[in-house]
Design an enzyme around this catalytic site. Structure first.
Site, PDB file in Angstrom:
ATOM      1  N   HIS A  28       0.823  -1.216   0.000  1.00  0.00           N
ATOM      2  CA  HIS A  28       0.000   0.000   0.000  1.00  0.00           C
ATOM      3  C   HIS A  28       0.856   1.266   0.000  1.00  0.00           C
ATOM      4  O   HIS A  28       2.084   1.226   0.198  1.00  0.00           O
ATOM      5  CB  HIS A  28      -0.940   0.010   1.207  1.00  0.00           C
ATOM      6  N   CYS A  62       3.564  -4.798   6.479  1.00  0.00           N
ATOM      7  CA  CYS A  62       3.156  -4.499   5.110  1.00  0.00           C
ATOM      8  C   CYS A  62       4.358  -4.118   4.251  1.00  0.00           C
ATOM      9  O   CYS A  62       5.458  -3.859   4.753  1.00  0.00           O
ATOM     10  CB  CYS A  62       2.143  -3.362   5.096  1.00  0.00           C
TER      11      CYS A  62
END
Length: 419
Positions: free
Chosen positions: A348, A366
């Site tokens: 992201h 992440c």
């Protein structure tokens, strides 16, 4: 020797009287020219003779009298055995023929079928329904052509529950990446995995073969030895209707799905270099700086498969146990998100970590990208595309964490098959 003594043995008043009576009858018969047959006609005989006026034998001058032969109608299986609805109703007629056969459901709907040229076997067409009693009416003709009618019934298997096979990717997903496993999920446990797996088939236009792996009694995954061939087509068939899955559970329905595989998009994220290389059909097309999970929250290593993508989501650490007031808690809006595990790992946009991208791993697991790189990644990567993470310091992605299918070697994967 007296006639009575030659015809009967034994003693007693009854037997002596019968012997005497028969002797008298024979004497009278000889005088009047009437002959008596000493054996009754066979039960299967279609005609019998009545004696005439000649003493030359029972057939001499006799008059033939017909006995009707009733056609014998039967159903396979018999009424005591429930019929699997994928098998036909078979009606057979012996000692005659069928003029017409009518099979109806309880609501009066007629079941189609065909009668053979001999008029002795009728077979239904198409699948039947579970838990249904069918009324069978047969118009018959006996050997002499006399009409008749017989009514019978047959019932189908009545499952305790019916298991529905759901597909992943769902039918609405028009295209997937080369890492997408084929998944079948049942809404009821399957006790007979062998029967279920034999009813499942996967074919590839590229000729790739693979194998099933059962993660549980309700979920089976299929993958080839290596990633799917780019721009190939996969066909998944679940011929589950009528399949006995054990414990009174039967397959609810048959389903088929066609899956299109697009270009081979594979991203290789290296925690040692903090760089991610992007490959399209094997060719390196882009490299971008990244930040993976920090030492306290390392990213899982191994192939990850994108299972969802959203333009924006709210990330809340409380979803994995770090809630408000605890160290490390966060809740914030994050853009350009592509899920790569159920452990909260995404690729992201992370404008807050741009300064660390390419130099330090600071995320909660992440793959952090700059807004511009995140937009490029979001535009090119989708469901089924692959992100391979190495040198993160984290554990291997679990097999059961959404799509950890590629974590197993091929030899390990084959052990998960029921067949």
């Amino acid at each position: 020797m007296a006639w009575g003594e030659s015809a009967f043995s034994g003693s007693g008043p009854g037997r002596q009287w019968l012997s005497l009576g028969l002797g008298v009858a024979v004497l009278v018969g000889l005088g009047s020219g009437v002959a008596l047959a000493t054996h009754p006609p066979s039960a299967n005989a279609q005609t019998m003779s009545v004696a005439g006026s000649s003493a030359s034998g029972p057939d001499a001058g006799g008059q033939a009298v017909s006995q009707a032969v009733r056609p014998v109608v039967s159903i396979t299986p018999d009424a005591t055995t429930p019929l699997n609805p994928t098998r036909p109703i078979v009606v057979t007629v012996a000692q005659g023929t069928a003029k017409a056969v009518t099979v109806k459901t309880p609501n009066g709907k007629t079941v189609s079928g065909t009668l053979d040229a001999a008029g002795t076997t009728w077979t239904s067409k198409g699948d039947l329904a579970y838990g249904t009693t069918y009324a069978v009416g047969v118009d018959t003709l006996d050997p002499s052509g006399a009409p008749g009618h017989q009514d019978l019934s047959v019932s189908t298997v009545d499952p305790r529950v019916q298991a529905y096979p759901s597909f992943i990717p769902p039918p609405g997903q028009t295209t997937v990446g080369v890492g997408q496993p084929v998944v079948v999920r049942f809404n009821h446990p399957v006790k007979d995995r062998v029967a279920a797996q034999k009813a499942l088939s996967v074919t590839s236009s590229a000729g790739q073969t693979g194998s099933w792996y059962w993660l549980s009694d309700t979920e089976a995954h299929y993958r080839p030895q290596t990633y799917w061939t780019a721009n190939s087509t996969i066909t998944l068939k679940a011929s589950m209707f009528g399949v006995d899955l054990g414990g009174g559970t039967f397959g609810e329905t048959d389903r088929t799905e066609t899956i299109h595989v697009h270009d081979a998009w594979v991203a290789k994220a290296d925690g040692a270099t903090e760089q991610m290389q992007i490959f399209d059909n094997g060719a390196l097309v882009k490299t971008m700086p990244i930040s993976l999970g920090s030492p306290g929250h390392p990213s899982h290593v191994g192939p990850h498969v994108i299972s969802d993508k959203q333009p924006s989501i709210t990330m809340d650490s409380c979803t994995y146990g770090v809630c408000q007031g605890q160290p490390g808690y966060y809740k914030e809006q994050v853009d350009l998100d592509e899920r790569i595990s159920d452990d909260g790992e995404f690729v992201h946009s992370a404008p807050w970590s741009v300064a660390s991208q390419g130099g330090q791993n600071v995320s909660h697991g992440c793959v952090n990208l700059s807004p511009a790189n995140a937009q490029w990644f979001f535009d090119h990567f989708g469901i089924g595309d692959v992100v391979e993470i190495t040198n993160s310091g984290g554990p291997q992605l679990p097999l059961t964490d959404t799509y950890g299918d590629w974590e197993l070697t091929w030899a390990q994967w084959l052990k998960g098959s029921a067949v």
